[in-house]
Design an enzyme around this catalytic site. Sequence first.
Site, mmCIF file in Angstrom:
data_model
loop_
_atom_site.group_PDB
_atom_site.id
_atom_site.type_symbol
_atom_site.label_atom_id
_atom_site.label_comp_id
_atom_site.label_asym_id
_atom_site.label_seq_id
_atom_site.Cartn_x
_atom_site.Cartn_y
_atom_site.Cartn_z
ATOM 1 N N ASP A 1 9.298 16.373 9.144
ATOM 2 C CA ASP A 1 9.135 15.675 7.854
ATOM 3 C C ASP A 1 7.480 15.750 7.888
ATOM 4 O O ASP A 1 6.683 15.018 7.139
ATOM 5 C CB ASP A 1 9.431 14.409 7.991
ATOM 6 C CG ASP A 1 9.547 13.964 6.510
ATOM 7 O OD1 ASP A 1 9.692 14.682 5.467
ATOM 8 O OD2 ASP A 1 9.407 12.678 6.225
ATOM 9 N N LYS B 1 5.461 -1.926 7.940
ATOM 10 C CA LYS B 1 6.602 -1.213 7.121
ATOM 11 C C LYS B 1 7.893 -2.206 7.137
ATOM 12 O O LYS B 1 8.148 -2.380 8.283
ATOM 13 C CB LYS B 1 6.836 0.159 7.781
ATOM 14 C CG LYS B 1 7.719 0.954 6.918
ATOM 15 C CD LYS B 1 8.230 2.079 7.549
ATOM 16 C CE LYS B 1 7.100 3.211 7.378
ATOM 17 N NZ LYS B 1 7.600 4.523 8.016
ATOM 18 N N VAL C 1 5.458 -0.705 2.360
ATOM 19 C CA VAL C 1 4.240 -0.957 3.533
ATOM 20 C C VAL C 1 3.287 -1.704 2.877
ATOM 21 O O VAL C 1 3.006 -1.526 1.780
ATOM 22 C CB VAL C 1 3.714 0.647 3.794
ATOM 23 C CG1 VAL C 1 2.694 0.458 4.990
ATOM 24 C CG2 VAL C 1 4.920 1.500 4.356
ATOM 25 N N GLU D 1 5.323 2.842 -0.546
ATOM 26 C CA GLU D 1 6.747 2.493 -0.549
ATOM 27 C C GLU D 1 7.202 4.184 -0.867
ATOM 28 O O GLU D 1 6.982 5.047 -1.012
ATOM 29 C CB GLU D 1 7.088 1.951 -2.216
ATOM 30 C CG GLU D 1 8.410 1.534 -2.328
ATOM 31 C CD GLU D 1 8.498 0.375 -3.330
ATOM 32 O OE1 GLU D 1 9.667 -0.311 -3.419
ATOM 33 O OE2 GLU D 1 7.751 0.306 -4.050
ATOM 34 N N GLY D 2 8.583 3.864 0.006
ATOM 35 C CA GLY D 2 9.220 5.031 0.391
ATOM 36 C C GLY D 2 11.154 4.747 0.596
ATOM 37 O O GLY D 2 11.244 3.748 0.105
ATOM 38 N N GLY D 3 11.740 5.631 0.951
ATOM 39 C CA GLY D 3 12.900 5.773 1.191
ATOM 40 C C GLY D 3 13.393 4.518 2.196
ATOM 41 O O GLY D 3 14.313 3.901 2.122
ATOM 42 N N ILE E 1 0.840 -1.456 -0.086
ATOM 43 C CA ILE E 1 0.028 0.028 0.168
ATOM 44 C C ILE E 1 0.779 1.305 -0.173
ATOM 45 O O ILE E 1 0.389 2.363 0.153
ATOM 46 C CB ILE E 1 -1.104 -0.144 1.262
ATOM 47 C CG1 ILE E 1 -0.410 -0.241 2.534
ATOM 48 C CG2 ILE E 1 -2.102 -0.966 1.118
ATOM 49 C CD1 ILE E 1 -1.138 -0.286 3.814
#
Length: 388
Positions: free
Chosen positions: A208, A108, A88, A82-84, A80
């Site tokens: 952030d 995650k 997830v 995606e990041g650095g 569901i």
Amino acid sequence: MKCFHLFKDKSKSKKEKATSAPQLRDQNNSGGSALSRTTKSLPSPRSIQELYKEKEQGLRVFTFQELREATNGFNRLLKIGEGGFGSVYKGTVKPENGQGDPQPVAIKKLNKHGLQGHKQWLAEVQFLGVVNHPNLVKLLGYCSVDDERGYQRLLVYEYMPNKSLEDHLFSRTLPAMPWMTRLEVIHGAAEGLAYLHGGMEVQVIYRDFKSSNVLLDKNFKPKLSDFGLAREGPTGDRTHVSTAVVGTYGYAAPEYVETGHLTSQSDMWSFGVVLFEILTGRRSLDRNRPTAEQKLLDWVKQYPADSNRFTMIMDPRLRNEYSISAAKKVAKLAESCLNKNAKERPTMPQVVERLKEAIEESKMGNGNAKSSQARSSSAGKKGSRVVI
């Protein structure tokens, strides 16, 4: 994004080793009590590490096999986000005591090839293990395993079914978010930030804040997520925390980018950017727009809240169904959050109160919160992450 060094367990065996009570080392180069501790008569506030030690038992320690089963082997169809940090997944876990119905969760999973992830994982465990507020996402537990295949680092959160504020503002596959919902979401996010800045024994700088980190539950209640970049605020007679400059381009405060000096007012700048995203339905940076409109903050300067052209910036997807006076208040608030002089920006409690006023004004406006422009039109008929 500056890379972080991995903290590896030199004594790990070849068998799978699940670690409970992870310890975050070198948080703000603190070494526990070195950073910003004053020796004056007043007692020093406890650090996040010290507070975490009191509450760590509240987090569930999952095995890697439990989380593998919860996600069907980390099935791509269940991804569901995606990041650095990594990916997830939506998953389902059984209650720890084995009694009751399975619970939907977000899991995650650290990308083992990413160098910055391990320190952020540790930061999230400790910060989310300490904070407790209805507008902050709840961390249910974690998994920390070292075996012959390497290390596995995972986090398990409450599942937020309505995605993020970013999705509802910018995705054309979802219905446009109504004006009142936008105000209520950003007000809840402000409540969460106000708690971080002044509602605990230690101040937390989120670092952030952006629309993709404001998640929405089934009732569209907002909760801040992703505490991997969070830092403890300055203590004693210190005015700031010095850190490597990390964050998301378009949201980071200019004084932080230039000096690496981090304060709670850095979060205020990011909040101002998101306020303008709420108003305009535009991203802080959009390379697909004409050159003069790609940077949101540069574009909105042409249409200040006090000008007759202000409504030009309003999101056309709102179809004029908003309180124009409340919208101007929000725009003025955004402008104050974006003051180049950080000391002249409002505090989060002040922002919470001003947003509450905008909500009340919208409710009083006309029941359905239509703008005066829409009302006059109706009467006439009757007679629109790059990492630093």
